[in-house]
Design a protein around this motif. Structure first.
Motif, short mmCIF file in Angstrom:
data_model
loop_
_atom_site.label_atom_id
_atom_site.label_comp_id
_atom_site.label_asym_id
_atom_site.label_seq_id
_atom_site.Cartn_x
_atom_site.Cartn_y
_atom_site.Cartn_z
N SER A 88 24.91 41.37 32.60
CA SER A 88 24.53 39.82 32.06
C SER A 88 23.40 38.82 32.83
O SER A 88 24.63 38.91 34.41
CB SER A 88 25.50 39.29 31.26
N MET A 89 23.31 38.03 33.07
CA MET A 89 22.65 36.96 34.43
C MET A 89 24.12 35.94 34.04
O MET A 89 23.32 34.77 35.50
CB MET A 89 21.52 36.31 33.54
N ARG A 90 24.43 36.10 33.53
CA ARG A 90 25.57 34.65 33.98
C ARG A 90 26.87 34.86 35.18
O ARG A 90 26.44 34.00 35.56
CB ARG A 90 26.16 33.90 32.36
N GLY A 91 26.54 35.91 35.68
CA GLY A 91 27.54 35.56 36.25
C GLY A 91 27.08 35.81 37.74
O GLY A 91 27.47 34.47 38.50
N GLN A 92 25.57 35.67 37.91
CA GLN A 92 24.96 35.18 38.89
C GLN A 92 25.16 33.68 39.47
O GLN A 92 24.70 33.02 40.21
CB GLN A 92 23.14 36.43 38.94
N ILE A 93 24.74 33.05 37.95
CA ILE A 93 23.88 31.66 37.76
C ILE A 93 25.14 31.41 38.55
O ILE A 93 25.05 30.21 38.43
CB ILE A 93 24.12 31.14 36.17
N LEU A 94 26.11 31.63 36.92
CA LEU A 94 27.07 30.66 38.18
C LEU A 94 28.28 31.08 39.79
O LEU A 94 28.56 30.04 40.38
CB LEU A 94 29.16 31.76 37.55
N PHE A 117 18.50 38.29 45.45
CA PHE A 117 18.47 36.84 45.91
C PHE A 117 19.06 35.97 45.91
O PHE A 117 19.53 35.23 46.85
CB PHE A 117 18.11 36.00 44.65
N LEU A 118 20.72 36.86 45.28
CA LEU A 118 21.94 35.89 45.26
C LEU A 118 22.01 36.18 46.94
O LEU A 118 23.17 35.36 48.33
CB LEU A 118 22.75 36.71 45.38
#
Lengths: 100, 171
Positions: free
Chosen positions: A55-61, B53-54
């Motif tokens: 999922s991408m949400r963790g990285q957005i957080l 990116f992170l």
């Protein structure tokens, strides 16, 4: 393949080291750095969950946490400088104006 | 132990050792420099998790901006005499106990996690075919548009607030 639990354990250990530094150090700058340490450990676990749950949400957080950490460091250090100007100490146990 | 696990073990051990160094050094400048090394190791861990990116953001913002801010503040305050004094407060054993209890607690809980939610659509291959930055950008500017705008306001508040707080007089 590295199991997800390894990342969580690493994150927990780094977070606990941050908690220890936050509670035990006298130097206010290092207290702030312990706070950054705690935020970083949370970032590790969020990125790990994001990868393992696809999922991408963790990285957005993680982005938002980094943003808030930058804002918090800027404001906190500005307060530190403003305080040091009136009362030249940064030792946590000597900053007790509110103690009464 | 596979090669990935060996590399992870190195990075995990280095991260734990470096965080201990950060919270125990007497000289704050040494702490900041160990923290720089710590952030580089954490960025490498993000590369493990396919979050290029992170990793770049971690180096640019944490190592490039926040740590430089810390170094500037240490330089602005004259802390020569503080270096000769005690580094821990009187209640440090309680802090140590709380930290150890927290770590043991989480480690015990992790073994009990059995149910994970179903997998999302962003598998490694899906992200690789589109590129990591583009995938992140698409999610950030659609699903998380409102939090993104709020984050920009938070940064504005931080800029104005830092200037107002650190200025000697506002006239």
């Amino acid at each position: 393949m590295v199991p997800l639990s390894w990342y969580i354990v690493l994150s927990a250990i780094v977070f606990s080291i941050g908690v220890f530094g936050f509670l035990a150090r006298r130097n206010l700058i290092i207290v702030f750095m312990s706070l950054e340490l705690m935020l970083n450990s949370v970032n590790i676990s969020l990125a790990a969950f994001s990868h393992y749950l696809q999922s991408m949400r963790g990285q957005i957080l993680v982005f938002f946490i980094i943003t808030v950490a930058a804002a918090e460091a800027a404001i906190g250090l500005a307060i530190l400088i403003a305080f040091y100007r009136n009362n030249p100490t940064i030792k946590v146990d000597e900053i007790n104006l509110l103690k009464g | 132990m596979t090669i990935q696990q060996a590399f992870f073990s190195y990075f995990a051990g280095a991260i734990v050792a470096l965080s201990l160094l950060v919270v125990t050094r007497k000289n704050p400048v040494h702490s900041v420099l160990w923290m720089l090394l710590l952030f580089v190791h954490i960025a490498s861990l993000y590369l493990f998790l396919n979050a290029e990116f992170l990793a770049a953001i971690q180096i640019i913002i944490y190592a490039g901006a926040i740590l430089v801010l810390f170094l500037f503040v240490i330089m602005l305050l004259n802390l020569r005499k503080e270096e000769t004094e005690k580094r821990f407060q009187g209640q440090w054993p309680f802090g140590l106990a709380i930290g150890v209890v927290l770590a043991v607690f989480v480690v015990l809980i992790v073994g009990k996690i059995g149910v994970l939610p179903e997998l999302g659509q962003y598998s490694v291959e899906a992200v690789k075919s589109e590129g990591h930055i583009m995938t992140v950008g698409k999610v950030l500017y659609t699903e998380f548009l409102l939090p993104f705008e709020i984050a920009s306001v938070i940064l504005l508040v931080a800029i104005v607030g830092a200037v107002v707080l650190a200025k000697r007089s506002l006239e």
